[in-house]
Design a protein around this motif. Structure first.
Motif, PDB file in Angstrom:
ATOM      1  N   CYS A  55     -11.160   8.440  -0.384  1.00 50.81           N
ATOM      2  CA  CYS A  55     -10.055   9.187   0.237  1.00 50.81           C
ATOM      3  C   CYS A  55      -8.721   8.477   0.018  1.00 50.81           C
ATOM      4  O   CYS A  55      -7.708   9.122  -0.306  1.00 50.81           O
ATOM      5  CB  CYS A  55     -10.310   9.362   1.728  1.00 50.81           C
ATOM      6  N   PHE A  56      -8.729   7.163   0.184  1.00 46.32           N
ATOM      7  CA  PHE A  56      -7.491   6.420  -0.022  1.00 46.32           C
ATOM      8  C   PHE A  56      -7.101   6.400  -1.497  1.00 46.32           C
ATOM      9  O   PHE A  56      -5.906   6.374  -1.823  1.00 46.32           O
ATOM     10  CB  PHE A  56      -7.636   5.006   0.531  1.00 46.32           C
ATOM     11  N   GLU A  57      -8.082   6.441  -2.377  1.00 39.77           N
ATOM     12  CA  GLU A  57      -7.786   6.588  -3.806  1.00 39.77           C
ATOM     13  C   GLU A  57      -7.135   7.939  -4.079  1.00 39.77           C
ATOM     14  O   GLU A  57      -6.199   8.047  -4.879  1.00 39.77           O
ATOM     15  CB  GLU A  57      -9.075   6.461  -4.630  1.00 39.77           C
ATOM     16  N   ASP A  58      -7.616   8.971  -3.411  1.00 39.18           N
ATOM     17  CA  ASP A  58      -7.036  10.300  -3.582  1.00 39.18           C
ATOM     18  C   ASP A  58      -5.590  10.346  -3.085  1.00 39.18           C
ATOM     19  O   ASP A  58      -4.734  11.030  -3.683  1.00 39.18           O
ATOM     20  CB  ASP A  58      -7.874  11.348  -2.844  1.00 39.18           C
TER      21      ASP A  58
ATOM     22  N   ARG B  88      -3.482   8.952  -5.810  1.00 40.29           N
ATOM     23  CA  ARG B  88      -3.345   9.861  -6.945  1.00 40.29           C
ATOM     24  C   ARG B  88      -2.361  10.994  -6.643  1.00 40.29           C
ATOM     25  O   ARG B  88      -1.544  11.363  -7.489  1.00 40.29           O
ATOM     26  CB  ARG B  88      -4.715  10.438  -7.330  1.00 40.29           C
ATOM     27  N   VAL B  89      -2.445  11.553  -5.434  1.00 38.42           N
ATOM     28  CA  VAL B  89      -1.542  12.654  -5.076  1.00 38.42           C
ATOM     29  C   VAL B  89      -0.088  12.179  -5.071  1.00 38.42           C
ATOM     30  O   VAL B  89       0.798  12.846  -5.614  1.00 38.42           O
ATOM     31  CB  VAL B  89      -1.918  13.235  -3.696  1.00 38.42           C
ATOM     32  N   LEU B  90       0.167  11.028  -4.478  1.00 36.66           N
ATOM     33  CA  LEU B  90       1.540  10.538  -4.354  1.00 36.66           C
ATOM     34  C   LEU B  90       2.096  10.019  -5.673  1.00 36.66           C
ATOM     35  O   LEU B  90       3.320   9.845  -5.797  1.00 36.66           O
ATOM     36  CB  LEU B  90       1.608   9.438  -3.288  1.00 36.66           C
ATOM     37  N   ASN B  91       1.235   9.770  -6.643  1.00 40.37           N
ATOM     38  CA  ASN B  91       1.685   9.297  -7.954  1.00 40.37           C
ATOM     39  C   ASN B  91       1.855  10.416  -8.978  1.00 40.37           C
ATOM     40  O   ASN B  91       2.221  10.148 -10.120  1.00 40.37           O
ATOM     41  CB  ASN B  91       0.711   8.254  -8.512  1.00 40.37           C
ATOM     42  N   ARG B  92       1.572  11.654  -8.589  1.00 46.33           N
ATOM     43  CA  ARG B  92       1.744  12.758  -9.526  1.00 46.33           C
ATOM     44  C   ARG B  92       3.208  12.872  -9.945  1.00 46.33           C
ATOM     45  O   ARG B  92       4.105  12.732  -9.130  1.00 46.33           O
ATOM     46  CB  ARG B  92       1.286  14.073  -8.897  1.00 46.33           C
ATOM     47  N   GLN B  93       3.417  13.183 -11.209  1.00 44.15           N
ATOM     48  CA  GLN B  93       4.773  13.248 -11.734  1.00 44.15           C
ATOM     49  C   GLN B  93       5.603  14.305 -11.020  1.00 44.15           C
ATOM     50  O   GLN B  93       6.764  14.066 -10.677  1.00 44.15           O
ATOM     51  CB  GLN B  93       4.732  13.543 -13.235  1.00 44.15           C
ATOM     52  N   GLN B  94       5.038  15.489 -10.778  1.00 44.67           N
ATOM     53  CA  GLN B  94       5.812  16.553 -10.144  1.00 44.67           C
ATOM     54  C   GLN B  94       6.231  16.168  -8.734  1.00 44.67           C
ATOM     55  O   GLN B  94       7.285  16.599  -8.254  1.00 44.67           O
ATOM     56  CB  GLN B  94       5.011  17.851 -10.120  1.00 44.67           C
ATOM     57  N   PHE B  95       5.413  15.340  -8.068  1.00 47.91           N
ATOM     58  CA  PHE B  95       5.777  14.871  -6.734  1.00 47.91           C
ATOM     59  C   PHE B  95       6.896  13.840  -6.824  1.00 47.91           C
ATOM     60  O   PHE B  95       7.890  13.919  -6.080  1.00 47.91           O
ATOM     61  CB  PHE B  95       4.561  14.268  -6.036  1.00 47.91           C
ATOM     62  N   ARG B  96       6.773  12.893  -7.740  1.00 49.97           N
ATOM     63  CA  ARG B  96       7.771  11.835  -7.857  1.00 49.97           C
ATOM     64  C   ARG B  96       9.139  12.393  -8.262  1.00 49.97           C
ATOM     65  O   ARG B  96      10.175  11.868  -7.846  1.00 49.97           O
ATOM     66  CB  ARG B  96       7.326  10.791  -8.891  1.00 49.97           C
TER      67      ARG B  96
ATOM     68  N   ARG C 285       1.258   0.803   2.654  1.00 53.74           N
ATOM     69  CA  ARG C 285       0.065   0.576   3.469  1.00 53.74           C
ATOM     70  C   ARG C 285      -1.201   1.041   2.753  1.00 53.74           C
ATOM     71  O   ARG C 285      -2.257   0.392   2.843  1.00 53.74           O
ATOM     72  CB  ARG C 285       0.193   1.316   4.797  1.00 53.74           C
ATOM     73  N   ASN C 286      -1.111   2.138   2.038  1.00 54.07           N
ATOM     74  CA  ASN C 286      -2.291   2.647   1.349  1.00 54.07           C
ATOM     75  C   ASN C 286      -2.717   1.702   0.233  1.00 54.07           C
ATOM     76  O   ASN C 286      -3.926   1.476   0.025  1.00 54.07           O
ATOM     77  CB  ASN C 286      -2.002   4.034   0.780  1.00 54.07           C
ATOM     78  N   ASP C 287      -1.766   1.143  -0.498  1.00 53.31           N
ATOM     79  CA  ASP C 287      -2.101   0.159  -1.533  1.00 53.31           C
ATOM     80  C   ASP C 287      -2.768  -1.066  -0.915  1.00 53.31           C
ATOM     81  O   ASP C 287      -3.741  -1.602  -1.464  1.00 53.31           O
ATOM     82  CB  ASP C 287      -0.842  -0.253  -2.293  1.00 53.31           C
ATOM     83  N   ALA C 288      -2.235  -1.502   0.233  1.00 55.82           N
ATOM     84  CA  ALA C 288      -2.848  -2.661   0.911  1.00 55.82           C
ATOM     85  C   ALA C 288      -4.246  -2.311   1.402  1.00 55.82           C
ATOM     86  O   ALA C 288      -5.163  -3.151   1.353  1.00 55.82           O
ATOM     87  CB  ALA C 288      -1.962  -3.097   2.079  1.00 55.82           C
ATOM     88  N   THR C 289      -4.438  -1.078   1.871  1.00 58.92           N
ATOM     89  CA  THR C 289      -5.759  -0.635   2.324  1.00 58.92           C
ATOM     90  C   THR C 289      -6.757  -0.628   1.172  1.00 58.92           C
ATOM     91  O   THR C 289      -7.897  -1.103   1.314  1.00 58.92           O
ATOM     92  CB  THR C 289      -5.663   0.769   2.937  1.00 58.92           C
ATOM     93  N   LEU C 290      -6.362  -0.096   0.043  1.00 59.62           N
ATOM     94  CA  LEU C 290      -7.259  -0.062  -1.124  1.00 59.62           C
ATOM     95  C   LEU C 290      -7.640  -1.473  -1.564  1.00 59.62           C
ATOM     96  O   LEU C 290      -8.810  -1.733  -1.883  1.00 59.62           O
ATOM     97  CB  LEU C 290      -6.584   0.684  -2.276  1.00 59.62           C
ATOM     98  N   ALA C 291      -6.667  -2.371  -1.546  1.00 62.60           N
ATOM     99  CA  ALA C 291      -6.963  -3.756  -1.921  1.00 62.60           C
ATOM    100  C   ALA C 291      -7.924  -4.392  -0.923  1.00 62.60           C
ATOM    101  O   ALA C 291      -8.862  -5.116  -1.314  1.00 62.60           O
ATOM    102  CB  ALA C 291      -5.665  -4.561  -1.993  1.00 62.60           C
ATOM    103  N   ALA C 292      -7.738  -4.098   0.367  1.00 64.65           N
ATOM    104  CA  ALA C 292      -8.607  -4.667   1.396  1.00 64.65           C
ATOM    105  C   ALA C 292     -10.024  -4.127   1.271  1.00 64.65           C
ATOM    106  O   ALA C 292     -11.002  -4.897   1.333  1.00 64.65           O
ATOM    107  CB  ALA C 292      -8.041  -4.345   2.779  1.00 64.65           C
ATOM    108  N   LEU C 293     -10.170  -2.822   1.092  1.00 65.68           N
ATOM    109  CA  LEU C 293     -11.505  -2.236   0.990  1.00 65.68           C
ATOM    110  C   LEU C 293     -12.224  -2.695  -0.275  1.00 65.68           C
ATOM    111  O   LEU C 293     -13.441  -2.972  -0.247  1.00 65.68           O
ATOM    112  CB  LEU C 293     -11.400  -0.704   1.003  1.00 65.68           C
TER     113      LEU C 293
END
Length: 239
Positions: A136-139, A142-150, A170-178
């Motif tokens: 879920c945190f990976e998703d 991915r959503v926030l890194n989409r070009q159309q969003f950025r 926070r999400n990047d830190a969460t992914l690194a922690a998990l």
């Protein structure tokens, strides 16, 4: 002498004779009803003035209405490119983030659903969270890194941008922690000394990991709500 000149002369003479007889009567009538005549004249003048003012106001209102329509059309034309960019940035990203939020709906119940084990409650909680929700945190990433969003981020308001920046961090830190915990969870994987150090300092690590995970969980609905507000704001400006 021409005929019409003679006729004019006769008419003037007759008019003069009639005025000699009528004028005293007319003068007496005016003197008798002078107040009434003055009042009627004042009322007529006021009515005429009001009618002219109302006509002027109607003209001004039509002019103001036309100016307002032209102004709104101009604003709408100017905002259309931004609106299209914002729309592409928000959709389907809002819907995807909503779906991720739904997948995380039982996150706060993990503590009551832990399988038995020899490890500490904190270790088992972090292990279960890592296994269940790492995708879920990976998703989210991915959503926030989409070009159309950025491409649309520059059109967001300050609050939305702040929530976005905090969630990404926070999400990047969460992914690194998990990811780190999943790697350390298997006693036969990784470097022995590294895992021993992780286990030894796990209490401190757990507090840090638990903080960033719960912070991510709290920021996700805030960002979604703020993105929906941005969507409504641009829609209102275009209408």
């Amino acid at each position: 002498m021409r005929p019409y000149v003679k006729a004019a002369g006769r008419g003037a003479a007759i008019g003069a004779l009639l005025a000699m007889f009528v004028f005293p009567v007319w003068q007496a009538w005016i003197n008798q009803f002078q107040g009434l005549i003055t009042g009627l004249a004042a009322v007529g003048a006021a009515a005429f003035t009001i009618a002219k003012m109302e006509k002027t106001i109607r003209v001004m209102e039509r002019t103001d209405s036309a100016s307002e329509r032209r102004h709104r059309q101009l604003i709408s034309t100017q905002l259309r490119p931004d609106r299209l960019k914002v729309s592409r940035a928000l959709h389907p990203q809002i819907e995807d983030l909503r779906h991720i939020q739904f997948q995380l709906h039982d996150f706060y119940n993990v503590g009551s659903q832990l399988p038995p084990g020899q490890e500490s409650l904190e270790w088992r909680w972090l292990t279960e969270v890592s296994k269940r929700y790492h995708p879920c945190f990976e998703d989210i990433r991915r959503v926030l890194n989409r070009q159309q969003f950025r491409e649309g981020v520059g059109l967001f308001d300050g609050i939305t941008t702040r929530y976005l920046d905090e969630l990404v961090e926070r999400n990047d830190a969460t992914l690194a922690a998990l990811k780190r915990h999943l790697g350390m969870n298997n006693p036969f994987s990784g470097v022995y000394n590294e895992r021993a150090h992780y286990v030894e300092h796990f209490e401190e690590t757990y507090r840090r990991f638990e903080f960033v995970i719960t912070a991510t969980m709290g920021l996700l609905p805030r960002l979604i709500e703020s993105l929906e507000f941005t969507d409504r704001s641009y829609a209102d400006e275009m209408s």
